[in-house]
Every structure is written in structure tokens, then in C-alpha cells.
Design an enzyme around this catalytic site. Structure first.
Site, PDB file in Angstrom:
ATOM      1  N   ARG A   1       0.821  -1.208   0.000  1.00 58.20           N
ATOM      2  CA  ARG A   1       0.000   0.000   0.000  1.00 58.20           C
ATOM      3  C   ARG A   1       0.861   1.267   0.000  1.00 58.20           C
ATOM      4  O   ARG A   1       0.338   2.359  -0.135  1.00 58.20           O
ATOM      5  CB  ARG A   1      -0.782  -0.017   1.279  1.00 58.20           C
ATOM      6  CG  ARG A   1      -2.281   0.003   1.420  1.00 58.20           C
ATOM      7  CD  ARG A   1      -3.190  -0.235   0.332  1.00 58.20           C
ATOM      8  NE  ARG A   1      -4.566  -0.056   0.745  1.00 58.20           N
ATOM      9  CZ  ARG A   1      -5.502  -1.002   0.737  1.00 58.20           C
ATOM     10  NH1 ARG A   1      -5.233  -2.216   0.323  1.00 58.20           N
ATOM     11  NH2 ARG A   1      -6.727  -0.732   1.112  1.00 58.20           N
TER      12      ARG A   1
ATOM     13  N   ARG B   1     -21.567  -1.900  -2.422  1.00 63.29           N
ATOM     14  CA  ARG B   1     -21.033  -2.981  -1.585  1.00 63.29           C
ATOM     15  C   ARG B   1     -21.402  -2.748  -0.125  1.00 63.29           C
ATOM     16  O   ARG B   1     -21.713  -3.693   0.596  1.00 63.29           O
ATOM     17  CB  ARG B   1     -19.512  -3.065  -1.747  1.00 63.29           C
ATOM     18  CG  ARG B   1     -18.911  -4.246  -1.000  1.00 63.29           C
ATOM     19  CD  ARG B   1     -17.431  -4.391  -1.262  1.00 63.29           C
ATOM     20  NE  ARG B   1     -16.647  -3.456  -0.467  1.00 63.29           N
ATOM     21  CZ  ARG B   1     -15.321  -3.336  -0.548  1.00 63.29           C
ATOM     22  NH1 ARG B   1     -14.637  -4.087  -1.410  1.00 63.29           N
ATOM     23  NH2 ARG B   1     -14.679  -2.490   0.213  1.00 63.29           N
TER      24      ARG B   1
END
Ligand code: C5P
Ligand code: MG
Length: 190
Positions: free
Chosen positions: A89, A128
Site C-alpha cells: 500500500r 457494496r
């Protein structure tokens, strides 16, 4: 080992496509987000730390994430290969991954970047959020996660471009069509 980094902003389809890739290429799956959420469910010390960052849409510190990946890679020695989902990340995490894999005479074979426009990401993540139960799938945190992606995570792209293992994939369209493009990229790296 065939080591694949599946990369892209939140909501780009990394988890969905990982499931297909694992099945086709017989790889082990390391999803740092799933590992962190398991720590939270298990009420561990790591989970408590992780939750404080995840709920704000921020990144858990590099040392914590790298330690978690180190343990996980040790447990996977001998696997045919690994797909890294949601990791690295940051550039520091990408550098650490190089070192950890080098200890096993291995390296990242290909980095697949799923490119999806921001409006589509927000739409997908809100949708979602209706069923995921995830504390970070709400508009405010989604916006924060995307801005963290842009500032802290997107520089990882140049790291892998320099290593000549970078593949950009158009991440909009049918799941099957996107999977075909990803498969071709992975086949090319074998
Ligand atoms: O990868 P995923 O979207 O499931 O990650 C959810 C959250 O977990 C991120 O928004 C971030 O807060 C945290 N995370 C992290 N560092 C990683 C992976 C996930 O901080 N390498
Ligand atoms: Mg995911």
C-alpha cells in the site's frame, strides 16, 4: 514462485479478481485487508490498533503491516506462488516485500494495476456497503480511502514500472472480460 501483486484503488475489483486468479493459477492468497478484519473479529491487540485506522480510512503503519506479511510469507514457503491483494500500500511496503521475497530467492513476477475511474469506485463501494457490513464502506470513509490511495499508494506504480513488471488493466467492464486480460498478463510473466 509465481508472485502476483493485484493492485488498484479501493473498489477496483482486487478481491473479486483474486478469487478467479487463485483458482486458475493455483496460488495462495494474502489479502491484508482480510487479515486485518480477522484480527478485529478476533479482538486481538493488532485488531484494536487496525480498527482505529480502518474506521478512519487511513493506513495501518508500515511496521505493523510488514510484520504481518512476514509471518504469513513464512507460512507459505513451498507454495507455488502467492497473490498479494491490498498490499503493498506504500513504497516502503513494496521495498519490504522485495526483501522478504529475496530471502526465499523469489520476487514479484507481475504487478497488475486495475484502472477504474473515481466515480465508478464510489458507486461500487456504496453498493457494496449495502451488504458488506464493512465499517469503512460509507461515503465519508470511501472518499478518504480514495484520497489516501492517491497520495500514499499510487506511487507504488512507479516502483513496479522501474522493476519492469508493471501491467495496466482496464478495470471497467465484465468481470470475465477483465479476468481474461489479467490472465494474459500473468501468463506473460510465467
Ligand atoms: O484492502 P482493503 O480495501 O480490504 O483494506 C481495507 C482497509 O484496511 C484499508 O482502507 C486500510 O485502512 C487497511 N489496510 C492498511 N494497509 C494495508 C491493507 C489494508 O492499512 N496494506
Ligand atoms: Mg479487498
Amino acid at each position: 514462485m509465481l508472485n502476483v501483486v493485484i493492485f488498484g484503488p479501493p473498489g477496483s475489483g482486487k478481491g473479486t479478481q483474486s478469487e478467479n486468479i487463485i483458482e486458475k493459477f493455483n496460488l495462495a492468497h494474502i489479502s491484508t485487508g482480510d487479515l486485518l478484519r480477522a484480527e478485529i473479529s478476533g479482538h486481538t491487540q493488532l485488531g484494536t490498533i487496525a480498527k482505529s485506522f480502518i474506521d478512519k480510512g487511513e493506513l495501518v503503519p508500515d511496521e505493523t503491516i510488514i510484520g504481518m506479511i512476514d509471518n504469513k510469507i513464512e507460512s507459505l514457503v513451498g507454495a507455488k506462488g502467492v497473490i498479494f491483494d491490498g498490499f503493498p500500500r506504500t513504497v516502503a511496503q513494496a521495498e519490504a516485500l522485495e526483501e522478504l521475497l529475496a530471502e526465499h530467492n523469489s520476487k514479484v513476477s507481475v504487478m497488475v494495476n486495475l484502472e477504474v475511474p473515481k466515480e465508478e469506485l464510489v458507486e461500487r463501494l456504496l453498493k457494496r456497503g449495502e451488504t458488506s457490513g464493512r465499517s469503512d464502506d460509507n461515503l465519508e470513509t470511501i472518499e478518504k480511502r480514495i484520497s489516501v490511495y492517491e497520495s500514499q499508494t499510487s506511487p507504488v506504480i512507479d516502483f513496479y514500472k522501474a522493476k519492469k513488471v508493471y501491467k495496466a488493466i482496464q478495470g471497467v467492464g465484465s468481470v470475465d472480460g477483465i479476468f481474461e486480460s489479467i490472465s494474459a498478463a500473468i501468463e506473460g510473466a510465467k
